[in-house]
Design a protein around this motif. Structure first.
Motif, PDB file in Angstrom:
ATOM      1  N   ARG A 185      23.166  49.707  32.231  1.00 27.69           N
ATOM      2  CA  ARG A 185      24.218  48.850  31.472  1.00 27.69           C
ATOM      3  C   ARG A 185      25.418  49.158  31.329  1.00 27.69           C
ATOM      4  O   ARG A 185      26.347  48.463  31.433  1.00 27.69           O
ATOM      5  CB  ARG A 185      23.170  48.447  30.274  1.00 27.69           C
ATOM      6  N   SER A 188      27.041  48.476  34.768  1.00 24.59           N
ATOM      7  CA  SER A 188      27.185  47.075  34.854  1.00 24.59           C
ATOM      8  C   SER A 188      28.494  46.614  34.120  1.00 24.59           C
ATOM      9  O   SER A 188      29.279  45.716  34.354  1.00 24.59           O
ATOM     10  CB  SER A 188      25.982  46.467  34.524  1.00 24.59           C
ATOM     11  N   ALA A 189      28.389  46.816  32.882  1.00 20.46           N
ATOM     12  CA  ALA A 189      29.668  46.535  31.847  1.00 20.46           C
ATOM     13  C   ALA A 189      30.964  47.002  32.391  1.00 20.46           C
ATOM     14  O   ALA A 189      31.937  46.116  32.367  1.00 20.46           O
ATOM     15  CB  ALA A 189      29.056  47.134  30.389  1.00 20.46           C
ATOM     16  N   GLY A 191      31.731  47.453  35.599  1.00 14.89           N
ATOM     17  CA  GLY A 191      31.937  46.749  36.675  1.00 14.89           C
ATOM     18  C   GLY A 191      32.469  45.494  36.394  1.00 14.89           C
ATOM     19  O   GLY A 191      33.354  44.876  36.907  1.00 14.89           O
ATOM     20  N   GLU A 192      31.717  44.757  35.272  1.00 10.83           N
ATOM     21  CA  GLU A 192      32.281  43.506  34.822  1.00 10.83           C
ATOM     22  C   GLU A 192      33.716  43.524  34.239  1.00 10.83           C
ATOM     23  O   GLU A 192      34.565  42.669  34.639  1.00 10.83           O
ATOM     24  CB  GLU A 192      31.291  42.704  33.847  1.00 10.83           C
ATOM     25  N   GLU A 193      33.906  44.666  33.712  1.00  8.32           N
ATOM     26  CA  GLU A 193      35.475  44.773  32.883  1.00  8.32           C
ATOM     27  C   GLU A 193      36.394  44.795  34.004  1.00  8.32           C
ATOM     28  O   GLU A 193      37.424  44.215  34.024  1.00  8.32           O
ATOM     29  CB  GLU A 193      35.432  45.961  31.925  1.00  8.32           C
ATOM     30  N   LEU A 195      36.188  43.910  36.937  1.00  7.46           N
ATOM     31  CA  LEU A 195      36.472  42.392  37.778  1.00  7.46           C
ATOM     32  C   LEU A 195      37.208  41.466  36.695  1.00  7.46           C
ATOM     33  O   LEU A 195      37.933  40.840  37.682  1.00  7.46           O
ATOM     34  CB  LEU A 195      34.970  41.798  37.969  1.00  7.46           C
ATOM     35  N   ARG A 196      36.987  41.504  35.512  1.00  6.58           N
ATOM     36  CA  ARG A 196      37.807  40.646  34.799  1.00  6.58           C
ATOM     37  C   ARG A 196      39.224  41.212  34.691  1.00  6.58           C
ATOM     38  O   ARG A 196      39.917  40.151  34.916  1.00  6.58           O
ATOM     39  CB  ARG A 196      37.457  40.652  33.379  1.00  6.58           C
ATOM     40  N   GLU A 197      39.570  42.329  34.764  1.00  4.77           N
ATOM     41  CA  GLU A 197      40.804  42.814  34.859  1.00  4.77           C
ATOM     42  C   GLU A 197      41.469  42.593  36.110  1.00  4.77           C
ATOM     43  O   GLU A 197      42.750  42.195  36.105  1.00  4.77           O
ATOM     44  CB  GLU A 197      40.813  44.400  34.582  1.00  4.77           C
TER      45      GLU A 197
END
Length: 221
Positions: A185, A188-189, A191-193, A195-197
């Motif tokens: 987690r 994953s978190a 990685g998502e952050e 991608l958002r940046e």
């Protein structure tokens, strides 16, 4: 972070075990023997000051079940072992410290155990500590209450120990699973952050480029 803490703890424990490897311990002897098998009568007495030279002799005594008095059954000195009682003739072997007069393990081994071996055993360490200017004599006694049975049985302690072993294994597996989920987690978190940046940076770059194009077009008009 948790994994780093675990690694540091493991290294610390390993270092501690390494330092204590030479330490002497005094575990209790087993107390249940089986007819026809061999049995080790454990008897250990650690010398508290390892730097002091010492010599020791050992004596074993036995009181059969229902008897009142102890009889000497075994002696171990620098001259070697001596079986002192006919009941144990050719059935006792030295299982203690070897190649040293500084005896700390006085265990003996009973061959071909019989029901008549049930009773109380006592071992005595007669130890002489050799200091620079004098000698100091100490006597240490250990007691073993031996029960002889026809067939081997599992004691309560053995069953509880096995159950605790399985509980510990299952607990460690559950803990490892939780740790893996937690790490997954976190990754994953992260990685998502990221991608958002990246998406925000790309959006800002496109917006800035569009703004510059619009400004250039207005200047051209």
């Amino acid at each position: 972070m948790a994994s780093i803490h675990i690694l540091l703890l493991f290294l610390s424990c390993t270092s501690f075990v390494y330092r204590c490897d030479g330490a002497c311990a005094e575990p209790e002897s087993d107390t249940q023997a089986v007819v026809g098998r061999g049995f080790k009568l454990g008897c250990l007495s650690c010398k508290r000051r390892s730097e002091v030279k010492a010599t020791a002799t050992v004596e074993w005594y036995f009181k059969a079940k229902g008897e009142v008095d102890f009889v000497q059954i075994y002696t171990y000195t620098e001259m070697g072992p001596t079986i002192e009682n006919e009941h144990f003739l050719d059935r006792l072997d030295w299982n203690g410290s070897k190649r040293s007069n500084d005896i700390q393990d006085a265990s003996i081994y009973i061959l071909n155990v019989t029901l008549n071996d049930t009773g109380t055993y006592r071992c005595f360490f007669n130890r002489i500590l050799n200091y620079d200017n004098y000698e100091y004599t100490t006597v240490v006694s250990k007691v073993v209450y031996l029960t002889v049975v026809e067939k081997a049985t599992r004691g309560t302690a053995s069953i509880v120990s096995e159950v605790m072993m399985y509980v510990t294994i299952i607990g460690l597996q559950v803990w490892l699973l939780i740790e893996m989920i937690y790490c997954y987690r976190k990754i994953s978190a992260a990685g998502e952050e990221a991608l958002r940046e990246a998406a925000n940076a790309e959006y800002l770059a496109i917006a800035s480029e569009s703004k510059d194009n619009c400004a250039g077009a207005q200047v051209g008009e």
